[in-house]
Design a protein around this motif. Structure first.
Motif, PDB file in Angstrom:
ATOM      1  N   UNK A 165     -24.801  24.053  12.341  1.00  0.00           N
ATOM      2  CA  UNK A 165     -23.654  24.959  12.477  1.00  0.00           C
ATOM      3  C   UNK A 165     -22.609  24.706  11.408  1.00  0.00           C
ATOM      4  N   UNK A 166     -22.557  23.496  10.882  1.00  0.00           N
ATOM      5  CA  UNK A 166     -21.529  23.142   9.919  1.00  0.00           C
ATOM      6  C   UNK A 166     -20.202  22.789  10.553  1.00  0.00           C
ATOM      7  N   UNK A 167     -20.153  22.688  11.873  1.00  0.00           N
ATOM      8  CA  UNK A 167     -18.929  22.343  12.587  1.00  0.00           C
ATOM      9  C   UNK A 167     -18.987  20.873  12.974  1.00  0.00           C
ATOM     10  N   UNK A 168     -17.950  20.124  12.638  1.00  0.00           N
ATOM     11  CA  UNK A 168     -17.961  18.686  12.918  1.00  0.00           C
ATOM     12  C   UNK A 168     -17.768  18.365  14.394  1.00  0.00           C
ATOM     13  N   UNK A 169     -16.865  19.084  15.049  1.00  0.00           N
ATOM     14  CA  UNK A 169     -16.484  18.742  16.419  1.00  0.00           C
ATOM     15  C   UNK A 169     -17.388  19.450  17.422  1.00  0.00           C
ATOM     16  N   UNK A 170     -18.186  18.709  18.204  1.00  0.00           N
ATOM     17  CA  UNK A 170     -19.075  19.372  19.171  1.00  0.00           C
ATOM     18  C   UNK A 170     -18.312  20.170  20.219  1.00  0.00           C
ATOM     19  N   UNK A 171     -17.090  19.779  20.522  1.00  0.00           N
ATOM     20  CA  UNK A 171     -16.296  20.506  21.504  1.00  0.00           C
ATOM     21  C   UNK A 171     -15.849  21.876  21.051  1.00  0.00           C
ATOM     22  N   UNK A 172     -16.120  22.200  19.777  1.00  0.00           N
ATOM     23  CA  UNK A 172     -15.797  23.537  19.253  1.00  0.00           C
ATOM     24  C   UNK A 172     -17.042  24.415  19.161  1.00  0.00           C
ATOM     25  N   UNK A 173     -18.148  23.925  19.694  1.00  0.00           N
ATOM     26  CA  UNK A 173     -19.428  24.652  19.639  1.00  0.00           C
ATOM     27  C   UNK A 173     -19.902  24.920  21.059  1.00  0.00           C
ATOM     28  N   UNK A 174     -20.310  26.161  21.312  1.00  0.00           N
ATOM     29  CA  UNK A 174     -20.821  26.551  22.629  1.00  0.00           C
ATOM     30  C   UNK A 174     -22.343  26.589  22.602  1.00  0.00           C
ATOM     31  N   UNK A 175     -22.950  25.877  23.526  1.00  0.00           N
ATOM     32  CA  UNK A 175     -24.400  25.866  23.686  1.00  0.00           C
ATOM     33  C   UNK A 175     -24.763  26.695  24.909  1.00  0.00           C
ATOM     34  N   UNK A 176     -25.689  27.631  24.739  1.00  0.00           N
ATOM     35  CA  UNK A 176     -26.100  28.525  25.820  1.00  0.00           C
ATOM     36  C   UNK A 176     -27.592  28.348  26.078  1.00  0.00           C
ATOM     37  N   UNK A 177     -27.948  28.060  27.326  1.00  0.00           N
ATOM     38  CA  UNK A 177     -29.348  27.825  27.689  1.00  0.00           C
ATOM     39  C   UNK A 177     -29.530  28.213  29.150  1.00  0.00           C
ATOM     40  N   UNK A 178     -30.742  28.623  29.501  1.00  0.00           N
ATOM     41  CA  UNK A 178     -30.983  29.014  30.895  1.00  0.00           C
ATOM     42  C   UNK A 178     -31.461  27.848  31.751  1.00  0.00           C
ATOM     43  N   UNK A 179     -31.616  26.680  31.148  1.00  0.00           N
ATOM     44  CA  UNK A 179     -32.048  25.508  31.908  1.00  0.00           C
ATOM     45  C   UNK A 179     -30.889  24.543  32.084  1.00  0.00           C
ATOM     46  N   UNK A 180     -30.676  24.160  33.334  1.00  0.00           N
ATOM     47  CA  UNK A 180     -29.546  23.293  33.641  1.00  0.00           C
ATOM     48  C   UNK A 180     -29.688  21.924  32.997  1.00  0.00           C
ATOM     49  N   UNK A 181     -30.927  21.399  32.933  1.00  0.00           N
ATOM     50  CA  UNK A 181     -31.105  20.073  32.340  1.00  0.00           C
ATOM     51  C   UNK A 181     -30.773  20.071  30.854  1.00  0.00           C
ATOM     52  N   UNK A 182     -31.085  21.171  30.172  1.00  0.00           N
ATOM     53  CA  UNK A 182     -30.745  21.273  28.758  1.00  0.00           C
ATOM     54  C   UNK A 182     -29.237  21.349  28.562  1.00  0.00           C
ATOM     55  N   UNK A 183     -28.572  22.090  29.432  1.00  0.00           N
ATOM     56  CA  UNK A 183     -27.111  22.188  29.356  1.00  0.00           C
ATOM     57  C   UNK A 183     -26.464  20.827  29.655  1.00  0.00           C
ATOM     58  N   UNK A 184     -27.011  20.128  30.637  1.00  0.00           N
ATOM     59  CA  UNK A 184     -26.451  18.826  30.989  1.00  0.00           C
ATOM     60  C   UNK A 184     -26.552  17.865  29.798  1.00  0.00           C
ATOM     61  N   UNK A 185     -27.700  17.867  29.132  1.00  0.00           N
ATOM     62  CA  UNK A 185     -27.886  16.985  27.979  1.00  0.00           C
ATOM     63  C   UNK A 185     -26.961  17.374  26.837  1.00  0.00           C
ATOM     64  N   UNK A 186     -26.775  18.671  26.625  1.00  0.00           N
ATOM     65  CA  UNK A 186     -25.860  19.127  25.574  1.00  0.00           C
ATOM     66  C   UNK A 186     -24.431  18.706  25.887  1.00  0.00           C
ATOM     67  N   UNK A 187     -24.053  18.815  27.156  1.00  0.00           N
ATOM     68  CA  UNK A 187     -22.720  18.404  27.562  1.00  0.00           C
ATOM     69  C   UNK A 187     -22.482  16.927  27.325  1.00  0.00           C
ATOM     70  N   UNK A 188     -23.518  16.132  27.521  1.00  0.00           N
ATOM     71  CA  UNK A 188     -23.395  14.693  27.281  1.00  0.00           C
ATOM     72  C   UNK A 188     -23.206  14.387  25.797  1.00  0.00           C
ATOM     73  N   UNK A 189     -23.601  15.344  24.935  1.00  0.00           N
ATOM     74  CA  UNK A 189     -23.383  15.189  23.496  1.00  0.00           C
ATOM     75  C   UNK A 189     -22.001  15.697  23.076  1.00  0.00           C
ATOM     76  N   UNK A 190     -21.248  16.224  24.037  1.00  0.00           N
ATOM     77  CA  UNK A 190     -19.908  16.712  23.744  1.00  0.00           C
ATOM     78  C   UNK A 190     -19.815  18.196  23.491  1.00  0.00           C
ATOM     79  N   UNK A 191     -20.936  18.905  23.531  1.00  0.00           N
ATOM     80  CA  UNK A 191     -20.927  20.351  23.324  1.00  0.00           C
ATOM     81  C   UNK A 191     -20.369  21.080  24.542  1.00  0.00           C
ATOM     82  N   UNK A 192     -19.719  22.199  24.303  1.00  0.00           N
ATOM     83  CA  UNK A 192     -19.417  23.104  25.401  1.00  0.00           C
ATOM     84  C   UNK A 192     -20.727  23.729  25.850  1.00  0.00           C
ATOM     85  N   UNK A 193     -20.843  24.044  27.110  1.00  0.00           N
ATOM     86  CA  UNK A 193     -22.106  24.593  27.592  1.00  0.00           C
ATOM     87  C   UNK A 193     -21.890  25.802  28.490  1.00  0.00           C
ATOM     88  N   UNK A 194     -22.865  26.685  28.461  1.00  0.00           N
ATOM     89  CA  UNK A 194     -22.935  27.805  29.382  1.00  0.00           C
ATOM     90  C   UNK A 194     -24.353  27.849  29.935  1.00  0.00           C
TER      91      UNK A 194
END
Length: 217
Positions: A165-194
């Motif tokens: 993405x070229x964005x340094x801060x994971x909290x400024x990036x939204x991750x969208x996935x239909x699987x809760x486990x994938x979202x949970x893992x992304x959240x643990x990396x600091x990403x915003x999740x949907x």
């Protein structure tokens, strides 16, 4: 080069799952056709799907060839023509896209929001998706498990996608996935999740200010 965007929503980039978000899940008729082509005993769909999914993670991660994967599903090696039929039918099941989601993403792209596709997908499907118009027009990059050698929810998958993405801060990036486990893992990396549950308006609501900028421009 790091991109910085002044978004009132605080979202500077999107990382999107493919299947279940951009792509639509296969219909029962599609599953039945694939089971028939596989000559599955008694056309018993649940047992076929169990056999289909059991080695799928390894296939998606590039650890199995088309032949090795289908040999595990069937319990024996299919001939070359049969293998092509199975692979092509399998691939076709995953290539339908949701026009409502694409409409939202095209609007986000018009607002210059960078988007990266992050998908668990085998090599052949990855190549097919890369050749589509929407992939070339919307995504600045597409990362597939078969090429990465690992699947979500492995942390490295999100690290690669964030870098793309070229964005340094994971909290400024939204991750969208239909699987809760994938979202949970992304959240643990600091990403915003949907956690996407099939409602395109939920994606749109997350991007309201970005889309407003597009309409006003």
């Amino acid at each position: 080069m790091t991109r910085t965007y002044d978004s009132r929503a605080g979202i500077e980039a999107l990382i999107l799952d493919y299947n279940g978000v951009v792509g639509m899940h296969p219909s029962t008729a599609m599953w039945t056709r694939l089971a028939d082509l596989a000559e599955w005993p008694d056309r018993h769909l649940p047992s076929f799907q169990d056999a289909f999914w059991a080695p799928r993670n390894a296939y998606d991660a590039g650890q199995l060839s088309d032949l090795a994967y289908w040999a595990k599903v069937l319990g024996h090696h299919p001939g070359p023509r049969w293998l092509r039929t199975l692979r092509d039918t399998d691939t076709a099941m995953w290539t339908r896209t949701d026009p409502r989601v694409l409409d939202t993403l095209y609007r986000a792209r018009a607002a210059r929001l960078p988007m990266v596709l992050l998908s668990n997908a085998p090599a052949y499907l990855s190549n097919v998706l890369d050749a589509t118009d929407w992939r070339r027009e919307l995504m600045i990059d597409a990362l597939y498990s078969a090429r990465l050698g690992l699947c979500k929810p492995h942390p490295a998958a999100y690290e690669h996608a964030l870098a793309a993405t070229g964005v340094d801060a994971p909290g400024r990036v939204l991750f969208v996935d239909d699987r809760e486990d994938n979202c949970r893992a992304a959240g643990e990396m600091g990403l915003r999740t949907l956690h996407y549950t099939g409602q395109p308006t939920h994606v749109e609501q997350q991007l309201l200010s970005v889309l407003a900028d597009s309409i006003g421009s």
